[in-house]
Motif scaffolding. Structure first.
Motif, PDB file in Angstrom:
ATOM      1  N   PHE A 161      -1.340  -6.358   5.394  1.00 45.01           N
ATOM      2  CA  PHE A 161      -0.340  -7.236   4.793  1.00 45.01           C
ATOM      3  C   PHE A 161      -0.682  -7.493   3.332  1.00 45.01           C
ATOM      4  O   PHE A 161      -1.862  -7.488   2.944  1.00 45.01           O
ATOM      5  CB  PHE A 161      -0.301  -8.589   5.523  1.00 45.01           C
ATOM      6  N   LYS A 162       0.375  -7.706   2.534  1.00 43.86           N
ATOM      7  CA  LYS A 162       0.222  -8.277   1.196  1.00 43.86           C
ATOM      8  C   LYS A 162       1.012  -9.565   1.201  1.00 43.86           C
ATOM      9  O   LYS A 162       2.239  -9.563   1.304  1.00 43.86           O
ATOM     10  CB  LYS A 162       0.731  -7.346   0.107  1.00 43.86           C
ATOM     11  N   GLY A 163       0.300 -10.668   1.108  1.00 44.54           N
ATOM     12  CA  GLY A 163       0.958 -11.948   1.333  1.00 44.54           C
ATOM     13  C   GLY A 163       1.307 -12.068   2.808  1.00 44.54           C
ATOM     14  O   GLY A 163       0.461 -11.951   3.691  1.00 44.54           O
ATOM     15  N   THR A 164       2.592 -12.271   3.089  1.00 46.71           N
ATOM     16  CA  THR A 164       3.058 -12.346   4.481  1.00 46.71           C
ATOM     17  C   THR A 164       3.858 -11.115   4.892  1.00 46.71           C
ATOM     18  O   THR A 164       4.343 -11.046   6.021  1.00 46.71           O
ATOM     19  CB  THR A 164       3.935 -13.595   4.660  1.00 46.71           C
ATOM     20  N   GLN A 165       3.947 -10.136   4.000  1.00 47.14           N
ATOM     21  CA  GLN A 165       4.735  -8.937   4.276  1.00 47.14           C
ATOM     22  C   GLN A 165       3.832  -7.775   4.668  1.00 47.14           C
ATOM     23  O   GLN A 165       2.845  -7.489   3.995  1.00 47.14           O
ATOM     24  CB  GLN A 165       5.568  -8.561   3.043  1.00 47.14           C
ATOM     25  N   SER A 166       4.152  -7.111   5.769  1.00 55.71           N
ATOM     26  CA  SER A 166       3.363  -5.957   6.202  1.00 55.71           C
ATOM     27  C   SER A 166       3.597  -4.788   5.250  1.00 55.71           C
ATOM     28  O   SER A 166       4.715  -4.555   4.786  1.00 55.71           O
ATOM     29  CB  SER A 166       3.740  -5.560   7.627  1.00 55.71           C
ATOM     30  N   ILE A 167       2.549  -4.042   4.958  1.00 57.09           N
ATOM     31  CA  ILE A 167       2.632  -2.905   4.034  1.00 57.09           C
ATOM     32  C   ILE A 167       2.188  -1.614   4.716  1.00 57.09           C
ATOM     33  O   ILE A 167       1.974  -0.610   4.035  1.00 57.09           O
ATOM     34  CB  ILE A 167       1.786  -3.162   2.778  1.00 57.09           C
ATOM     35  N   SER A 169       2.225   0.639   8.813  1.00 57.44           N
ATOM     36  CA  SER A 169       2.539   0.680  10.232  1.00 57.44           C
ATOM     37  C   SER A 169       1.272   0.378  11.029  1.00 57.44           C
ATOM     38  O   SER A 169       0.178   0.307  10.475  1.00 57.44           O
ATOM     39  CB  SER A 169       3.091   2.056  10.620  1.00 57.44           C
ATOM     40  N   SER A 188       2.021  -7.182 -10.168  1.00 58.24           N
ATOM     41  CA  SER A 188       2.359  -7.739  -8.858  1.00 58.24           C
ATOM     42  C   SER A 188       1.523  -7.134  -7.739  1.00 58.24           C
ATOM     43  O   SER A 188       1.430  -7.695  -6.652  1.00 58.24           O
ATOM     44  CB  SER A 188       3.847  -7.520  -8.565  1.00 58.24           C
ATOM     45  N   ASP A 189       0.909  -5.978  -8.004  1.00 57.74           N
ATOM     46  CA  ASP A 189       0.071  -5.341  -6.992  1.00 57.74           C
ATOM     47  C   ASP A 189      -1.304  -5.991  -6.887  1.00 57.74           C
ATOM     48  O   ASP A 189      -2.081  -5.634  -6.007  1.00 57.74           O
ATOM     49  CB  ASP A 189      -0.097  -3.847  -7.304  1.00 57.74           C
ATOM     50  N   TYR A 193      -4.340  -9.624  -0.179  1.00 56.59           N
ATOM     51  CA  TYR A 193      -4.172  -8.706   0.943  1.00 56.59           C
ATOM     52  C   TYR A 193      -4.925  -9.232   2.164  1.00 56.59           C
ATOM     53  O   TYR A 193      -5.975  -9.870   2.037  1.00 56.59           O
ATOM     54  CB  TYR A 193      -4.677  -7.306   0.581  1.00 56.59           C
TER      55      TYR A 193
END
Length: 321
Positions: A161-167, A169, A188-189, A193
């Motif tokens: 994850f980055k923040g709360t978003q999965s990056i 599978s 922003s990158d 993580y």
């Protein structure tokens, strides 16, 4: 006559039934089957489990005995061919097996043994650790993140994850860490993580601590390096201070003494060996008529290579009429 025929027929039927019963009473047991009642061999620590042992055919009664690594655990007697149930508790790794059961009746010499089975201990996963070979990166650079749970039953499934978003599978690993390669394209990158790990205990999924990359250009001198540089400068200053009295001052005095050697007249004494220095006398003027000395300045040049000119020297010279 008819009556005799009926009696003979009945006798034959009874004889067949008796023979059949005698044959059944001598039937040997089949090999028993050992299986978990719960349907799975996966267990957790302190779990209660039940093993079922039974022979499909044979003459009852039947005596069943459960073994663990060839050590007798318990014995059960059954009046028929229904299964015997053995209750166990998994308290340690030694309770995982290997288990077997033996079935015996009056017609079976030595008994018949079942298949063997062992339990698999399921261990909840530990908190995963998210790491990278470098914590600093530049824009346009590829970086690698690794996620690993040190403890837990395999396989383990990881997701990044980055923040709360999965990056990524889901990545299922039979051993070792899961890895992901990221491309640092913009500021922003450089976010926070994390990774998540889970195994068969779906409700026991765990997250790692956050991991952040920093810009390589923003690197500053570390505190140990600053201290080291400060110590080096301090030692240099101390060495310089110690060198001044022993080297600089004696050298300066020697040069000054060489330049300020007085002259007692307008001409050099022939018998005195003097260095071949060039002496220029100038600005000769009497001070007072009644006094028997005059002031003059001497400019001495040591040699052609050394263009240094010494300081002005005042000497007393007797005046005669």
């Amino acid at each position: 006559m008819v009556f005799l025929m009926i009696l003979l027929f009945s006798y034959l039927q009874m004889s067949q039934q008796i023979q059949k019963t005698m044959v059944n009473s001598k039937e040997m047991l089949s090999n028993p089957r050992l299986k978990p009642v719960q349907g799975t061999l996966n267990v957790v620590m302190n779990q209660n489990v039940t093993l079922s042992c039974n022979s499909d055919s044979g003459s009852p009664p039947v005596r069943y005995t459960l073994f663990k690594r060839n050590q007798k655990v318990s014995t059960l007697n059954r009046p028929d061919l229904t299964p015997s149930l053995f209750n166990l508790t998994i308290n340690s790794a030694s309770d995982l097996g290997e288990y077997k059961c033996k079935a015996e009746n009056n017609n079976t010499s030595g008994g018949k043994y079942s298949n063997s089975l062992s339990f698999t201990l399921l261990e909840p996963i530990s908190k995963p650790v998210l790491s990278s070979p470098t914590s600093q990166a530049k824009k346009g650079q590829n970086v690698t993140l690794s996620c690993l749970s040190e403890n837990g039953s395999l396989p383990i499934t990881y997701i990044f994850f980055k923040g709360t978003q999965s990056i990524s599978s889901q990545v299922m690993m039979q051993k070792g860490a899961a890895e992901i390669v990221l491309f640092i394209n913009s500021s922003s990158d450089f976010g926070t993580y994390k990774c998540r790990a889970e195994n068969v205990f779906r409700r026991n999924a765990k997250y790692s601590d956050g991991f952040n990359f920093t810009l390589a250009e923003e690197r500053r001198l570390s505190q140990p390096l600053i201290i080291s540089l400060g110590l080096i400068l301090l030692l240099f200053a101390i060495g310089l201070a110690l060198a001044i009295p022993f080297f600089v001052i004696p050298s300066y005095k020697a040069k000054k003494f060489k330049c300020t050697r007085p002259s007692t007249g307008f001409t050099s004494t022939p018998n005195v060996e003097e260095p071949e220095d060039e002496v220029i006398y100038s600005e000769i003027s009497p001070v007072k008529p009644e006094e028997e000395y005059i002031n003059f300045s001497v400019l001495r040049r040591e040699d052609e290579k050394d263009k240094r000119v010494c300081a002005t020297i005042y000497s007393r010279v007797l005046s005669r009429d």
